[in-house]
Scaffold this motif. Structure first.
Motif, PDB file in Angstrom:
ATOM      1  N   UNK A 178      52.324  30.378  27.743  1.00 31.55           N
ATOM      2  CA  UNK A 178      52.484  31.307  28.861  1.00 31.55           C
ATOM      3  C   UNK A 178      53.966  31.602  28.987  1.00 31.55           C
ATOM      4  N   UNK A 179      54.333  32.868  28.920  1.00 33.31           N
ATOM      5  CA  UNK A 179      55.743  33.237  28.795  1.00 33.31           C
ATOM      6  C   UNK A 179      56.053  34.455  29.653  1.00 33.31           C
ATOM      7  N   UNK A 180      57.263  34.528  30.134  1.00 34.39           N
ATOM      8  CA  UNK A 180      57.696  35.615  30.994  1.00 34.39           C
ATOM      9  C   UNK A 180      58.271  36.756  30.163  1.00 34.39           C
ATOM     10  N   UNK A 181      58.024  37.977  30.628  1.00 30.89           N
ATOM     11  CA  UNK A 181      58.539  39.182  29.978  1.00 30.89           C
ATOM     12  C   UNK A 181      58.997  40.146  31.065  1.00 30.89           C
ATOM     13  N   UNK A 182      60.137  40.780  30.878  1.00 29.32           N
ATOM     14  CA  UNK A 182      60.642  41.730  31.870  1.00 29.32           C
ATOM     15  C   UNK A 182      60.834  43.096  31.247  1.00 29.32           C
ATOM     16  N   UNK A 183      60.664  44.126  32.063  1.00 28.93           N
ATOM     17  CA  UNK A 183      60.878  45.513  31.656  1.00 28.93           C
ATOM     18  C   UNK A 183      61.566  46.253  32.787  1.00 28.93           C
ATOM     19  N   UNK A 196      56.492  40.185  34.078  1.00 27.90           N
ATOM     20  CA  UNK A 196      55.103  39.920  33.710  1.00 27.90           C
ATOM     21  C   UNK A 196      54.996  38.525  33.096  1.00 27.90           C
ATOM     22  N   UNK A 197      53.804  37.943  33.217  1.00 28.11           N
ATOM     23  CA  UNK A 197      53.526  36.657  32.588  1.00 28.11           C
ATOM     24  C   UNK A 197      52.421  36.838  31.563  1.00 28.11           C
ATOM     25  N   UNK A 198      52.788  36.738  30.288  1.00 26.48           N
ATOM     26  CA  UNK A 198      51.828  36.846  29.199  1.00 26.48           C
ATOM     27  C   UNK A 198      51.240  35.466  28.923  1.00 26.48           C
ATOM     28  N   UNK A 199      49.931  35.432  28.663  1.00 24.66           N
ATOM     29  CA  UNK A 199      49.281  34.162  28.334  1.00 24.66           C
ATOM     30  C   UNK A 199      48.182  34.426  27.302  1.00 24.66           C
ATOM     31  N   UNK A 200      47.842  33.425  26.497  1.00 23.41           N
ATOM     32  CA  UNK A 200      46.810  33.626  25.476  1.00 23.41           C
ATOM     33  C   UNK A 200      45.425  33.715  26.105  1.00 23.41           C
ATOM     34  N   UNK A 201      44.477  34.219  25.330  1.00 25.69           N
ATOM     35  CA  UNK A 201      43.118  34.398  25.818  1.00 25.69           C
ATOM     36  C   UNK A 201      42.507  33.088  26.293  1.00 25.69           C
ATOM     37  N   UNK A 202      42.731  32.012  25.552  1.00 31.61           N
ATOM     38  CA  UNK A 202      42.099  30.750  25.959  1.00 31.61           C
ATOM     39  C   UNK A 202      42.627  30.278  27.314  1.00 31.61           C
ATOM     40  N   UNK A 203      43.894  30.559  27.632  1.00 32.48           N
ATOM     41  CA  UNK A 203      44.437  30.168  28.938  1.00 32.48           C
ATOM     42  C   UNK A 203      43.779  30.969  30.057  1.00 32.48           C
ATOM     43  N   UNK A 204      43.472  32.225  29.791  1.00 23.64           N
ATOM     44  CA  UNK A 204      42.770  33.039  30.781  1.00 23.64           C
ATOM     45  C   UNK A 204      41.379  32.478  31.063  1.00 23.64           C
ATOM     46  N   UNK A 205      40.607  32.260  30.003  1.00 23.04           N
ATOM     47  CA  UNK A 205      39.235  31.801  30.195  1.00 23.04           C
ATOM     48  C   UNK A 205      39.189  30.413  30.817  1.00 23.04           C
ATOM     49  N   UNK A 206      40.126  29.555  30.449  1.00 20.80           N
ATOM     50  CA  UNK A 206      40.164  28.213  31.054  1.00 20.80           C
ATOM     51  C   UNK A 206      40.482  28.288  32.544  1.00 20.80           C
ATOM     52  N   UNK A 207      41.374  29.204  32.929  1.00 20.86           N
ATOM     53  CA  UNK A 207      41.694  29.374  34.347  1.00 20.86           C
ATOM     54  C   UNK A 207      40.483  29.874  35.123  1.00 20.86           C
ATOM     55  N   UNK A 208      39.730  30.796  34.544  1.00 17.97           N
ATOM     56  CA  UNK A 208      38.543  31.312  35.225  1.00 17.97           C
ATOM     57  C   UNK A 208      37.504  30.212  35.448  1.00 17.97           C
ATOM     58  N   UNK A 209      37.203  29.455  34.419  1.00 18.24           N
ATOM     59  CA  UNK A 209      36.171  28.428  34.550  1.00 18.24           C
ATOM     60  C   UNK A 209      36.635  27.285  35.450  1.00 18.24           C
ATOM     61  N   UNK A 210      37.919  26.959  35.413  1.00 19.85           N
ATOM     62  CA  UNK A 210      38.435  25.908  36.288  1.00 19.85           C
ATOM     63  C   UNK A 210      38.318  26.292  37.754  1.00 19.85           C
ATOM     64  N   UNK A 211      38.354  27.587  38.050  1.00 14.97           N
ATOM     65  CA  UNK A 211      38.244  28.058  39.434  1.00 14.97           C
ATOM     66  C   UNK A 211      36.792  28.219  39.884  1.00 14.97           C
ATOM     67  N   UNK A 212      35.845  27.930  39.005  1.00 13.83           N
ATOM     68  CA  UNK A 212      34.444  27.990  39.392  1.00 13.83           C
ATOM     69  C   UNK A 212      33.738  29.278  39.043  1.00 13.83           C
ATOM     70  N   UNK A 213      34.277  30.029  38.088  1.00 12.02           N
ATOM     71  CA  UNK A 213      33.653  31.284  37.680  1.00 12.02           C
ATOM     72  C   UNK A 213      32.944  31.107  36.337  1.00 12.02           C
ATOM     73  N   UNK A 214      31.870  31.871  36.180  1.00 13.26           N
ATOM     74  CA  UNK A 214      31.177  31.966  34.897  1.00 13.26           C
ATOM     75  C   UNK A 214      31.487  33.329  34.302  1.00 13.26           C
ATOM     76  N   UNK A 215      31.911  33.362  33.051  1.00  9.55           N
ATOM     77  CA  UNK A 215      32.263  34.616  32.384  1.00  9.55           C
ATOM     78  C   UNK A 215      30.990  35.289  31.905  1.00  9.55           C
ATOM     79  N   UNK A 216      30.698  36.472  32.432  1.00 10.43           N
ATOM     80  CA  UNK A 216      29.499  37.191  32.002  1.00 10.43           C
ATOM     81  C   UNK A 216      29.818  38.355  31.076  1.00 10.43           C
TER      82      UNK A 216
END
Length: 256
Positions: A178-183, A196-216
């Protein structure tokens, strides 16, 4: 495709410094550009509305509503919409669009939300989460205000696209961090530094499931067909049989 910049549609306060993401400064120019831009008007908004489907009678939180174009479209489709944004300037533009009776509130999505539990059927976070370094507290709050079985619809900058653009610019980003980017954005004669904060796909999905969401749904949608007539130069390099390009990534999440 070099002329197609990623232009996020909404915002929250991202970096701790007020030097960044000053949407109050660029509110009028941003709103004007957002109305007809390829990425917003002919790609992101239509895709989000398609994912939302029939919203008649649904209570929807537009989280990071900006100047209100998505709020307006959802309301026109019969939804009961509340909009929040950290920028008072953007909300002033939204008020002009939506009228005095629109439920609009200045809210920083990095802070607790001023709503009771189970207040909404859907939350739409359109091009907003990539301004946050830590998604955990925000996702927990969005889950709290959703009824059980409610939906969180998210669009963010595509992690592959942001990495590709940095490589093309001669930089060496590390995709798996997870890395910062400025424009620097200049709109309507005003300039703002964006973070902006760029993060990989797996970090996104892990954050969603950790918060109690199911990815549909995970979606990389097409642009609308009329975009080719309006933006022939921007889409010139895309074959006529193709209707997609790398720009944003969309999720539909269900609250457990």
């Amino acid at each position: 495709m070099a002329r197609m910049s990623t232009m996020p549609e909404k915002h929250v306060e991202a970096a701790s410094s007020s030097r960044f993401n000053d949407y109050d400064r660029i509110a009028e120019g941003y709103t004007a550009e957002n109305e007809t831009s390829l990425l917003n008007a002919y790609y992101e908004r239509p895709a989000m509305l398609e994912l939302a489907g029939d919203v008649t009678g649904r209570r929807i939180l537009d989280a990071g509503c900006g100047s209100g174009p998505l709020f307006s479209a959802l309301r026109d489709r019969g939804a009961i919409v509340t909009g929040v944004d950290a920028s008072a300037g953007m909300l002033e533009m939204a008020r002009r669009r939506l009228g005095a009776d629109a439920d609009l509130r200045v809210v920083d999505l990095a802070s607790p939300l001023p709503f009771p539990d189970d207040a909404f059927d859907d939350v739409i976070a359109s091009l907003v989460l990539h301004y946050l370094e830590d998604w955990g507290p925000t996702l927990a709050e969005l889950r709290r205000v959703l009824r059980p079985g409610g939906r969180l619809l998210v669009s963010v900058e595509h992690p592959f696209m942001s990495t590709l653009m940095q490589h093309m610019a001669g930089e060496k980003p590390t995709y798996f961090e997870t890395r910062n980017r400025t424009q620097e954005w200049t709109m309507g004669g005003q300039t703002a530094q964006m973070s902006f904060w760029d993060r990989p796909l797996h970090a996104m999905t892990e954050a969603f499931t950790a918060a109690g969401f199911r990815i549909s749904v995970i979606s990389e949608p097409p642009f609308v067909p009329e975009a080719r007539d309006v933006f022939p130069e921007e889409l010139r390099e895309i074959e006529l049989t193709r209707t997609r390009f790398l720009s944003f990534l969309f999720f539909v999440l269900e609250a457990g």
